[in-house]
Design an enzyme around this catalytic site. Structure first.
Site, PDB file in Angstrom:
ATOM      1  N   CYS A 148     -11.737  10.181 -13.551  1.00 50.07           N
ATOM      2  CA  CYS A 148     -10.680   9.694 -14.443  1.00 50.07           C
ATOM      3  C   CYS A 148      -9.297  10.103 -13.922  1.00 50.07           C
ATOM      4  O   CYS A 148      -9.115  11.218 -13.427  1.00 50.07           O
ATOM      5  CB  CYS A 148     -10.904  10.280 -15.829  1.00 50.07           C
ATOM      6  SG  CYS A 148      -9.633   9.799 -17.000  1.00 50.07           S
ATOM      7  N   GLU A 178     -15.886  19.293 -14.897  1.00 51.23           N
ATOM      8  CA  GLU A 178     -14.469  19.006 -14.647  1.00 51.23           C
ATOM      9  C   GLU A 178     -13.749  20.247 -14.125  1.00 51.23           C
ATOM     10  O   GLU A 178     -12.958  20.178 -13.168  1.00 51.23           O
ATOM     11  CB  GLU A 178     -13.784  18.515 -15.932  1.00 51.23           C
ATOM     12  CG  GLU A 178     -12.308  18.212 -15.702  1.00 51.23           C
ATOM     13  CD  GLU A 178     -11.535  17.951 -16.993  1.00 51.23           C
ATOM     14  OE1 GLU A 178     -12.079  17.301 -17.905  1.00 51.23           O
ATOM     15  OE2 GLU A 178     -10.377  18.404 -17.067  1.00 51.23           O
TER      16      GLU A 178
HETATM   17  S1  SF4 Z   1     -11.776  12.358 -22.094  1.00 51.75           S
HETATM   18 FE1  SF4 Z   1     -12.061  12.685 -19.874  1.00 51.75          FE
HETATM   19  S2  SF4 Z   1     -12.706  10.698 -19.085  1.00 51.75           S
HETATM   20 FE2  SF4 Z   1     -11.817  10.334 -21.124  1.00 51.75          FE
HETATM   21  S3  SF4 Z   1      -9.665   9.790 -20.719  1.00 51.75           S
HETATM   22 FE3  SF4 Z   1      -9.777  12.002 -21.116  1.00 51.75          FE
HETATM   23  S4  SF4 Z   1      -9.981  12.926 -19.068  1.00 51.75           S
HETATM   24 FE4  SF4 Z   1     -10.482  10.764 -18.866  1.00 51.75          FE
END
Ligand code: SF4
Length: 404
Positions: A148, A178
């Site tokens: 992301c 993450e």
């Molecule tokens: S929760 Fe995780 S995957 Fe979803 S927008 Fe936020 S950072 Fe990106």
């Protein structure tokens, strides 16, 4: 590098990918409740939906890319480096499509052959450790990166701290994929240092050390696995920069930044802050929106709140923590966790494992709030709502005027 996953998959019909995803995860019950202003009432039961819940833009994109990979490479083995997101139904679906999960640990063959140039490897939405990605590249496999953009924003921030000589203090869970990826970005820069604090209690220990109220032994003992190699509190907490895992509780991240700043001011004086302290909130917008929506839901006065999402989902757990401030709240991993009026399988936000809670569903009149994490499909949330309604004797589909 060895593999641990199944290889069989079914061919998908050649409809647009977004149609296939909608087919698998959309829910007419949710759409109907949204159209009615996010709530529905019948026979003394009121269901209120949070205004923001379910797939965030990062998850949506990651799933889309995984589906596309399957379609573009119909005859190839496809693997994920870890669960694409923390949701059991999504992961089951990808498994059924022949997308398995590999292990990056060497020496564990799982009876399968190593990754090679004919394989496809998908990096999940949380990203993957820099060294693992490097190893994958060396195999010649095709890499589909679904990391992301909001996660990459954190990486850029901590890399900058490392380059400018600041130790990254990361509010997160050191073992979460993450944060593993984020700390690997710091470690990849010469001299890069980090420490991961899980919550305010751990941040307080770091503050106590900085302010001279605790010794280096406290840091060494508590943060053994949550610091960079060779971490020396005396040297490495002199200049710090804050960042956070994107899915943490936003209020807590802000408080932790304030606590650490005060400790640094106590030790070095306000004038030194420009040289010694950096802060940058890296909670993503989707996480913030979902947390705000659960607060708003709680503010409406619910008798109980159900949050649907993977038990290992960080953002879902924080939604439960927020909901619990307003009403008895139940974190279910799947609609089937709603067993009966007398039993629900749920996980308390402070505990690691789910357990059974009895006598959880009072008889109507009843106001039930419902939300789901950023990795929860609408279908799972909708099915949970239908189960609650059925237990209260309400045929929700009939009430909403939609088919079975
Ligand atoms: S929760 Fe995780 S995957 Fe979803 S927008 Fe936020 S950072 Fe990106």
């Amino acid at each position: 590098m060895n593999l641990l996953a199944g290889r069989h998959y079914q061919c998908m019909a050649l409809s647009p990918i977004s149609d296939s995803i909608a087919e698998d995860f959309r829910c007419p019950v949710i759409e109907a409740i949204r159209l009615r202003g996010f709530h529905v009432a019948a026979d003394g039961l009121e269901i209120h939906l949070a205004r923001e819940f379910g797939f965030c833009y990062g998850v949506d994109r990651a799933i889309h890319r995984a589906y596309r990979a399957r379609r573009v490479h119909p005859g190839k083995r496809i693997f994920l480096t870890a669960e694409i997101i923390h949701n059991p139904s999504v992961n089951r679906k990808l498994h059924d499509m022949g997308i398995g999960i590999m292990t990056l640990a060497s020496g564990n063959s799982g009876g399968q052959s190593a990754i090679g140039p004919d394989d496809v490897v998908i990096l999940p939405a949380f990203g993957a450790a820099a060294s693992d990605v490097q190893n994958l590249r060396a195999t010649g496999c095709a890499i589909v990166d679904t990391t992301c953009g909001s996660v990459m924003r954190v990486w850029k921030r901590v890399e900058r701290y490392a380059r400018e000589g600041f130790t990254a203090v990361i509010h997160g869970v050191y073992s979460h994929e993450e944060t593993v990826a984020t700390t690997s970005c710091v470690a990849a820069i010469a001299g890069g240092k980090y420490i991961v604090v899980r919550d305010k209690a751990e941040a307080r220990l770091v503050c106590d050390y900085i302010a001279g109220r605790a010794g280096a032994g406290t840091i060494r003992d508590r943060f053994k696995r949550a610091v960079s190699a060779g971490f020396d509190a005396g040297r490495d907490l002199e200049r710090i920069g804050l960042a956070n895992q994107t899915t943490m509780l936003s209020n807590e991240s802000v408080e932790i930044a304030g606590m650490l700043r005060r400790a640094m001011v106590f030790r070095h004086g306000e004038a030194a802050m420009a040289e010694r302290f950096r802060s940058f909130e890296t909670i993503c917008a989707a996480t913030q929106d979902r947390q705000d929506a659960v607060r708003a839901l709680g503010g409406l006065g619910m008798d109980l709140i159900i949050i649907v999402g993977g038990f290992n989902s960080s953002n879902t757990t924080h939604l439960v923590e927020i909901a619990s401030q307003f009403a008895p709240s139940y974190h279910i991993g799947d609609p089937s966790d709603i067993i009966s009026r007398g039993e629900i399988r749920q996980k308390h936000w402070r505990r690691r494992q789910p357990g059974i809670v009895r006598a959880w569903l009072p008889a109507p009149p009843l106001r039930v709030g419902v939300s789901g994490g950023a990795s929860t499909p609408n279908r799972a949330v909708g099915q949970a709502i239908e189960r609650v309604a059925a237990l209260c004797g309400v045929n929700l589909r009939e009430r909403l005027g939609i088919g079975p």
